[in-house]
Design an enzyme around this catalytic site. Structure first.
Site, PDB file in Angstrom:
ATOM      1  CB  CYS A 271      -1.019  -0.032   1.125  1.00 46.04           C
ATOM      2  SG  CYS A 271      -2.505   0.876   0.674  1.00 46.04           S
ATOM      3  CG  HIS A 356      -4.096  -3.600   3.052  1.00 47.89           C
ATOM      4  ND1 HIS A 356      -3.087  -3.125   3.864  1.00 47.89           N
ATOM      5  CD2 HIS A 356      -4.704  -2.505   2.543  1.00 47.89           C
ATOM      6  CE1 HIS A 356      -3.090  -1.812   3.856  1.00 47.89           C
ATOM      7  NE2 HIS A 356      -4.060  -1.400   3.063  1.00 47.89           N
ATOM      8  CD  GLU A 358      -1.921  -6.116   5.403  1.00 40.60           C
ATOM      9  OE1 GLU A 358      -1.369  -6.424   4.323  1.00 40.60           O
ATOM     10  OE2 GLU A 358      -2.414  -4.992   5.600  1.00 40.60           O
TER      11      GLU A 358
HETATM   12  N1  LIG Z   1      -3.255   1.706   3.584  1.00 39.27           N
HETATM   13  C1  LIG Z   1      -2.297   2.455   3.098  1.00 39.27           C
HETATM   14  O1  LIG Z   1      -1.118   2.149   3.176  1.00 39.27           O
HETATM   15  C2  LIG Z   1      -2.698   3.759   2.487  1.00 39.27           C
HETATM   16  C3  LIG Z   1      -1.610   4.437   1.697  1.00 39.27           C
HETATM   17  C4  LIG Z   1      -1.847   5.907   1.428  1.00 39.27           C
HETATM   18  N2  LIG Z   1      -1.886   6.651   2.649  1.00 39.27           N
HETATM   19  C5  LIG Z   1      -3.129   6.080   0.642  1.00 39.27           C
HETATM   20  O2  LIG Z   1      -4.129   6.523   1.187  1.00 39.27           O
HETATM   21  O3  LIG Z   1      -3.155   5.768  -0.518  1.00 39.27           O
END
Ligand SMILES: NC(=O)CC[C@H](N)C(=O)O
Length: 379
Positions: A271, A356, A358
């Protein structure tokens, strides 16, 4: 089965958006005024994990599932054999505020220790119920995400005063989150010889747990740890974690990512970590109109043409057109809107996913991304 009733509900509550919309509701949790970027998540369960996910820091979270809180909150102190929290993604509540349609007045679950309302009160976070979350979702998907104020009070609320404050606050995009969410010192889980360093830009516990499940010691380090310091641990691989805010606000981590790539250290980005790796490898990032937050986001693995259902929580992404001149090729694409969901370095041992793997909360379909990291580490 344990059952508990909400105790801090039925206060005054107002949600004020930066486009001038004022929504009336019932306040719950802690009486206070907060400002943040208002976003929505379409997941049906998993508020314990979502509310403690550091990626939500700075945000007022709207849950679109209409009834929230019915299974309460489990034991905050329960930990696994490594001492990692069993049910929560970090040590504190990370959201600035919570917006729901209906707060369950009674919560029942075999594992319940308190109500959502009680937990939010203890964590000093306000919530509002009785809100048409569908209308909010329609607004954000039409106009894009925006800043908002959430006021919970025991007394009548002065809307004009809050509107003036809202007009003058720092926007989410320029907020600096790393000093709030990242660990201040290294944390070590396990005593195996082989280790993986996790660069903590707001890491979720589930990321560390997945590294442990691969059979490696996990060494969690601050977001701005330099490359040489990381190498001093002699890790088999490195994970760049998820986290809040604009990836452009993490230049130190981008710098480290560049060196990890140059030196061909097996690396996985998740992410925010994927966006940082993308920037390090000459792609560009941008802000999505309203992001992807939910647990049923379909992604295609372009190597196998297989579709996976993924858990997501992001508001930025890697520009698809910037991939062409970069060091990466597309690995996963979002089946709904074709956005970039995963990249692989053309020549080095570096992979990254926007979703994600995980989960927590969400489906485990893409846990195999951690096995891909393991393959790179054992090559
Ligand atoms: N869950 C995250 O890692 C979000 C990554 C980043 N802050 C976004 O909003 O795209």
């Amino acid at each position: 089965m344990t059952t508990k009733k909400s105790k801090h509900a039925n206060k005054f509550g107002k949600l004020i958006l930066s486009d001038g919309t004022v929504l009336d509701g019932m306040g719950f949790g802690y009486s206070t005024t907060v400002f943040g970027e208002i976003v929505f998540n379409t997941g049906m369960v998993g508020y314990t994990e979502a509310l403690t996910d550091p990626s939500y820091n700075g945000q007022i979270l709207t849950l679109t599932y209409p009834l929230v809180g019915n299974y309460g909150i489990p034991d905050l102190d329960a930990v696994d054999e490594d001492g990692i929290s069993k049910f929560f993604e970090s040590d504190t509540m990370q959201i600035r505020g919570l917006v729901v349609h209906e707060l369950s007045q009674t919560a029942s679950h075999w594992n319940l220790k308190m109500t959502l309302d009680e937990w939010m009160y203890n964590e000093k976070v306000p919530g509002i119920s009785g809100i048409d979350t569908r209308a909010i979702t329609k607004k954000l998907t039409t106009s894009g995400v925006m800043m908002a104020a959430l006021v919970v009070s025991d007394e009548e609320i002065d809307v004009e005063k809050v509107k003036n404050e809202l007009a003058n606050i720092t926007t989410y995009n320029s907020e600096k989150f790393m000093d709030i969410v990242s660990t201040k010192e290294e944390k070590i889980y396990g005593d195996e010889n082989n280790s993986v360093v996790v660069i903590d830009t707001g890491a979720k516990n589930a990321i560390v747990r997945n590294i442990r499940e691969l059979g490696y010691k996990a060494i969690v380090v601050p977001w701005n740890t330099p490359f040489d310091k990381i190498m001093s641990y002699k890790p088999k691989g490195v994970v760049l974690s998820s986290g809040p805010g604009d990836p452009q606000n993490c230049p130190d981590t981008v710098d480290t990512a560049k060196k990890l790539i140059e030196n061909n250290i097996p690396t996985l980005g998740i992410c925010l970590g994927a966006q940082i790796i993308g920037i390090a490898g000459n792609t560009e990032t941008y802000k999505l109109k309203y992001g992807h937050r939910g647990q049923n986001k379909p992604c295609v693995n372009l190597e196998t043409n297989q579709v996976y259902v993924t858990s997501q929580n992001h508001g930025y992404g890697i520009k698809p057109e910037s991939l062409e001149k970069s060091d990466f090729k597309l690995w996963f694409a979002n089946a709904d809107d074709d956005t970039v969901e995963g990249i692989k370095h053309k020549t080095k041992n570096c992979i990254a996913v926007q979703f994600h793997p995980e989960a927590a909360p969400g489906p485990f379909d893409c846990k195999y991304v951690f096995d891909e990291l393991k393959k790179l580490m054992e090559k």
